[in-house]
Design an enzyme around this catalytic site. Sequence first.
Site, PDB file in Angstrom:
ATOM      1  N   GLY A   1     -60.262   9.032 -48.242  1.00  0.00           N
ATOM      2  CA  GLY A   1     -60.833   8.165 -48.943  1.00  0.00           C
ATOM      3  C   GLY A   1     -61.433   8.925 -50.190  1.00  0.00           C
ATOM      4  O   GLY A   1     -61.471  10.111 -50.365  1.00  0.00           O
TER       5      GLY A   1
ATOM      6  N   GLN B   1     -67.005  10.785 -57.260  1.00  0.00           N
ATOM      7  CA  GLN B   1     -66.293  12.169 -56.980  1.00  0.00           C
ATOM      8  C   GLN B   1     -65.203  12.547 -58.256  1.00  0.00           C
ATOM      9  O   GLN B   1     -64.880  13.850 -58.228  1.00  0.00           O
ATOM     10  CB  GLN B   1     -65.184  12.222 -55.573  1.00  0.00           C
ATOM     11  CG  GLN B   1     -66.127  12.115 -54.448  1.00  0.00           C
ATOM     12  CD  GLN B   1     -65.395  12.110 -53.258  1.00  0.00           C
ATOM     13  OE1 GLN B   1     -65.075  11.102 -52.930  1.00  0.00           O
ATOM     14  NE2 GLN B   1     -65.050  13.387 -52.462  1.00  0.00           N
TER      15      GLN B   1
ATOM     16  N   CYS C   1     -64.724  16.427 -46.426  1.00  0.00           N
ATOM     17  CA  CYS C   1     -65.080  15.593 -47.754  1.00  0.00           C
ATOM     18  C   CYS C   1     -64.260  16.321 -48.982  1.00  0.00           C
ATOM     19  O   CYS C   1     -64.130  17.530 -48.811  1.00  0.00           O
ATOM     20  CB  CYS C   1     -66.433  15.554 -48.151  1.00  0.00           C
ATOM     21  SG  CYS C   1     -66.788  14.714 -49.530  1.00  0.00           S
ATOM     22  N   LEU C   2     -63.586  15.646 -49.799  1.00  0.00           N
ATOM     23  CA  LEU C   2     -62.731  16.351 -50.871  1.00  0.00           C
ATOM     24  C   LEU C   2     -63.488  17.276 -51.527  1.00  0.00           C
ATOM     25  O   LEU C   2     -63.024  18.070 -52.385  1.00  0.00           O
ATOM     26  CB  LEU C   2     -61.728  15.411 -51.424  1.00  0.00           C
ATOM     27  CG  LEU C   2     -60.668  14.776 -50.787  1.00  0.00           C
ATOM     28  CD1 LEU C   2     -60.025  13.610 -51.477  1.00  0.00           C
ATOM     29  CD2 LEU C   2     -59.832  15.586 -49.980  1.00  0.00           C
TER      30      LEU C   2
ATOM     31  N   HIS D   1     -69.045   6.856 -45.150  1.00  0.00           N
ATOM     32  CA  HIS D   1     -68.786   8.142 -45.940  1.00  0.00           C
ATOM     33  C   HIS D   1     -68.671   7.775 -47.131  1.00  0.00           C
ATOM     34  O   HIS D   1     -69.435   8.405 -47.913  1.00  0.00           O
ATOM     35  CB  HIS D   1     -67.859   8.981 -45.099  1.00  0.00           C
ATOM     36  CG  HIS D   1     -67.567  10.128 -45.902  1.00  0.00           C
ATOM     37  ND1 HIS D   1     -67.618  11.401 -45.379  1.00  0.00           N
ATOM     38  CD2 HIS D   1     -67.242  10.406 -47.276  1.00  0.00           C
ATOM     39  CE1 HIS D   1     -67.291  12.521 -46.338  1.00  0.00           C
ATOM     40  NE2 HIS D   1     -67.104  12.070 -47.424  1.00  0.00           N
ATOM     41  N   GLU D   2     -67.750   6.970 -47.512  1.00  0.00           N
ATOM     42  CA  GLU D   2     -67.604   6.732 -48.964  1.00  0.00           C
ATOM     43  C   GLU D   2     -68.611   6.034 -49.502  1.00  0.00           C
ATOM     44  O   GLU D   2     -68.974   6.118 -50.801  1.00  0.00           O
ATOM     45  CB  GLU D   2     -65.971   5.855 -49.074  1.00  0.00           C
ATOM     46  CG  GLU D   2     -64.862   6.572 -48.569  1.00  0.00           C
ATOM     47  CD  GLU D   2     -64.709   7.969 -48.986  1.00  0.00           C
ATOM     48  OE1 GLU D   2     -65.026   8.337 -50.199  1.00  0.00           O
ATOM     49  OE2 GLU D   2     -64.331   8.740 -48.368  1.00  0.00           O
TER      50      GLU D   2
ATOM     51  N   HIS E   1     -71.524   8.247 -50.878  1.00  0.00           N
ATOM     52  CA  HIS E   1     -71.181   8.911 -52.157  1.00  0.00           C
ATOM     53  C   HIS E   1     -71.956   7.982 -53.187  1.00  0.00           C
ATOM     54  O   HIS E   1     -72.195   8.554 -54.375  1.00  0.00           O
ATOM     55  CB  HIS E   1     -69.654   8.887 -52.539  1.00  0.00           C
ATOM     56  CG  HIS E   1     -69.039  10.305 -51.779  1.00  0.00           C
ATOM     57  ND1 HIS E   1     -69.515  11.558 -52.223  1.00  0.00           N
ATOM     58  CD2 HIS E   1     -68.464  10.141 -50.921  1.00  0.00           C
ATOM     59  CE1 HIS E   1     -68.700  12.422 -51.622  1.00  0.00           C
ATOM     60  NE2 HIS E   1     -67.904  11.490 -50.557  1.00  0.00           N
TER      61      HIS E   1
HETATM   62 NI    NI Z   1     -66.294  12.481 -49.372  1.00  0.00          NI
END
Ligand code: NI
Length: 171
Positions: free
Chosen positions: A47, A52, A100-101, A142-143, A146
């Site tokens: 995701g 981000q 997480c990226l 999670h997304e 953000h």
């Molecule tokens: Ni993330």
Amino acid sequence: MAVREILKMGHPTLLQSSKVVAEFNTPALEQLIEDMADTMVAANGAGLAAPQIGVLQRVVIFGGGENPRYPGTEPVPHTILINPEIKHLNDSMEEGWEGCLSIPEMRGLVPRYREIEYQGYDPQGNLIQRQAHGFHARVVQHECDHLDGVLYPFRIKDPRYFGFESELFKP
Ligand code: NI
């Protein structure tokens, strides 16, 4: 096709709250979503949230087939979700490993609600409303975090369960 730079933890933008998307079906929104999708695919993400890539708008994308970063998890439908809202259906929580990226090569054990209902809009402004559980519910939580400037390490209960993938999952 535009793969954008992914901001990493420590960048102040990741701590900010994102703004509600006011207008659907615009070229700017379409471009943002295309860039997010390209960036997520290039990084093998499960995701990605707009902040981000430095855009403080309430847009997340997630899912789409098997993910090599999360082997053995059930598939999550490929979704673009704008102005999302989440409700948990009960108080039951479960812990699971997340990455997480924006926090490369690390994983943490994070409690999330097991069963949720979420809603939001697609890029054309059509309502999306679903129930989800398990990994699907985890990814959505999670997304959406953000969008409120929350990264998964903030939710880890025991910091001993936070570390480098290469050390945590050594064969
Ligand atoms: Ni993330």
